[in-house]
Design an enzyme around this catalytic site. Structure first.
Site, PDB file in Angstrom:
ATOM      1  N   GLU A  94       0.811  -1.207   0.000  1.00  0.00           N
ATOM      2  CA  GLU A  94       0.000   0.000   0.000  1.00  0.00           C
ATOM      3  C   GLU A  94       0.845   1.258   0.000  1.00  0.00           C
ATOM      4  O   GLU A  94       1.916   1.322   0.588  1.00  0.00           O
ATOM      5  CB  GLU A  94      -0.990  -0.032   1.155  1.00  0.00           C
ATOM      6  CG  GLU A  94      -2.006  -1.149   0.922  1.00  0.00           C
ATOM      7  CD  GLU A  94      -3.242  -1.035   1.784  1.00  0.00           C
ATOM      8  OE1 GLU A  94      -3.246  -0.202   2.702  1.00  0.00           O
ATOM      9  OE2 GLU A  94      -4.192  -1.783   1.529  1.00  0.00           O
ATOM     10  N   CYS A 344      -0.919   6.276  10.308  1.00  0.00           N
ATOM     11  CA  CYS A 344       0.237   5.523  10.779  1.00  0.00           C
ATOM     12  C   CYS A 344      -0.239   4.356  11.636  1.00  0.00           C
ATOM     13  O   CYS A 344      -0.967   4.545  12.606  1.00  0.00           O
ATOM     14  CB  CYS A 344       1.147   6.433  11.605  1.00  0.00           C
ATOM     15  SG  CYS A 344       2.613   5.614  12.213  1.00  0.00           S
TER      16      CYS A 344
END
Length: 374
Positions: A94, A344
Site C-alpha cells: 500500500e 500511521c
C-alpha cells in the site's frame, strides 16, 4: 534463451546507461532521453517517445518494457488522503498520498511484510514475504504521479515529498532501495530535493552505515522507547543493535549529510501506560541530549487485536511539555486518513505467508488485521 523483457524502471541513470551500451549498442544520451520520458512525462509506451528514432524504438519494444505496480484498489479520505493498494506480482502493498497546504507527501513501501516483529506493528504480525524490486519501489512513485496527475488535471497537488515509511524496513532492502532513491533525486528522474526524501529505519545499523557517504537523504529513526529494556520488549531488533549502537550510527550519518541539516527526526509512538509516562519523557530527553534532533510524537493508532491503546490527550500533552522543558523541538503528528485506515499503523497489506496473521485474526475474532506505516 529467456524472452523476458527488461523493465527499465529497475535502473537508475548509471544502470540505464550501461544497459543501453551493452544490450542496445546505444550512447548514454539516448538512455537519458528515455529516462526523461519515463519520469518527467509518465510515458510507458516507447512509440510515444517522439524524439527517439524509430529504429531504437523498435529495439526497445523488442527487448525492454516499462512496467510499474498497478492500482488494484483506491480509497479516498474526507481529508484528501488517498490509499492505493498496488499490485506487485501476486500480492499487494500500500502507498498513501497525503496532501497538505504547502506539500503533498507519498508514503512508499519497501518490502512485502516485515521481519522485525515490532510488537505494536501489525505489519510484523503478518510476517515477512520478500523485498520489493527497484521497479516496485520507484514504480509506486511513478504510478502515484500518474494517478495524481502530472499536469494537475485532477486538481490535486503534485507529489513534493517521499517518505520510505510504508510496509517493511527499508534498510533491509539496501540493494533495491539505493537505486530507487537515486531515481527520486535525479534531475532526469523525479528531481526531488534530498531534504524532501526521507528514509525511516527501526535501527538496522549495518544498513545505515552502508548509506553513510553513499546517498544523502533525510533520516527518521523509529525509536519508540527511552531505554534498552523497554525497547527490547517492544522492538526485538534492539537485541541486535542497542540504542547506543543505533544513535552512534545516526550521528555518523548526519555528520556526513547535508540533507538533515545536522538533525535527525526521532519517531516515537506513544503507547498508553507503556512508554508515555513523565518518567519516560525525562529519560528520552536525557537520551537525546547528545544527538541533535527533532522529536515527532505519534499517538498510537489501534488496530483489531492490538494489545496497546492510544494515550489520553492529557498524557500526550504532558509528555510533549516535559520534553520541551529540555528545549527539544517536539511535534505531535496529525492523524491523516484514519477513516480509510491509512493513518500511521493502519495500512493493510497482502502477504502470502500468513501464519502469524492467521493467529492474530483468530485472536481478533475474525476482524481484519491492519498494517502500519513506520
Amino acid at each position: 534463451m529467456s524472452t523476458e523483457k527488461i523493465n527499465l524502471l529497475d535502473f537508475d541513470r548509471k544502470g540505464l546507461r550501461e544497459l543501453f551500451a551493452q544490450e542496445l549498442g546505444e550512447k548514454a544520451f539516448r538512455a537519458d532521453q528515455v529516462m526523461k520520458w519515463i519520469y518527467h512525462f509518465g510515458v510507458d509506451d516507447f512509440d510515444n517517445m517522439t524524439n527517439i528514432n524509430k529504429q531504437l524504438r523498435e529495439k526497445l519494444k523488442q527487448k525492454c518494457e516499462i512496467v510499474a505496480p498497478v492500482v488494484s484498489e483506491a480509497q479516498h479520505s474526507s481529508d484528501g488522503t488517498i490509499k492505493w493498494a498496488m499490485r506487485v506480482g501476486d500480492q499487494d502493498v500500500e502507498t498513501v498520498y497525503i496532501p497538505e497546504e504547502d506539500r503533498a507527501t507519498l508514503c512508499v513501501s519497501s518490502q512485502v511484510g516485515c521481519a522485525l516483529e515490532c510488537k505494536f506493528c501489525s505489519t510484523a504480525q503478518q510476517g515477512f514475504n520478500r523485498n520489493l524490486k527497484v521497479s516496485e519501489i520507484i514504480g509506486q512513485v511513478w504510478r502515484a504521479a500518474r494517478e495524481v496527475g502530472l499536469e494537475k488535471e485532477t486538481g490535486r497537488r503534485p507529489i513534493t515529498n517521499v517518505v520510505m515509511m510504508g510496509m517493511g524496513e527499508p534498510l533491509l532492502n539496501m540493494k533495491n532501495l539505493i537505486p530507487a532513491l537515486e531515481i527520486m533525486l535525479d534531475d532526469l528522474g523525479f528531481g526531488l530535493s534530498k531534504r524532501r526524501v526521507t528514509v525511516s529505519t527501526s535501527g538496522v545499523v549495518s544498513g545505515l552505515d552502508q548509506m553513510t557517504g553513499k546517498i544523502d537523504v533525510a533520516l527518521a529513526i523509529s525509536l519508540h522507547a527511552p531505554n534498552d529494556k523497554l525497547r527490547s520488549e517492544i522492538m526485538p531488533i534492539n537485541d541486535r543493535w542497542d540504542i547506543q549502537d543505533f544513535l552512534a550510527s545516526v550521528r555518523r550519518y548526519i555528520a556526513s549529510s547535508n540533507a538533515n541539516r545536522g538533525k535527525v527526526t526521532v519517531e516515537y509512538v506513544l503507547l498508553d501506560h507503556v512508554n508515555d509516562g513523565t518518567e519516560h519523557a525525562h529519560e528520552l530527553a536525557q537520551l537525546m541530549k547528545d544527538t541533535p534532533c527533532k522529536i515527532n510524537l505519534i499517538p498510537f493508532n489501534p488496530y483489531p487485536g492490538s494489545p496497546y491503546k492510544k494515550p489520553s490527550n492529557s498524557r500526550i500533552d504532558r509528555f510533549q511539555k516535559t520534553l520541551m522543558q529540555y528545549e527539544h523541538t517536539v511535534t505531535i503528528r496529525k492523524t491523516r486518513g484514519d477513516d480509510i485506515d491509512a493513518a500511521c499503523g493502519q495500512l493493510v497489506g497482502d502477504v502470502i505467508d500468513r501464519t502469524k496473521r492467521t493467529a492474530m485474526l483468530k485472536a481478533a475474532k475474525g476482524e481484519t488485521i491492519e498494517v502500519k506505516a513506520l
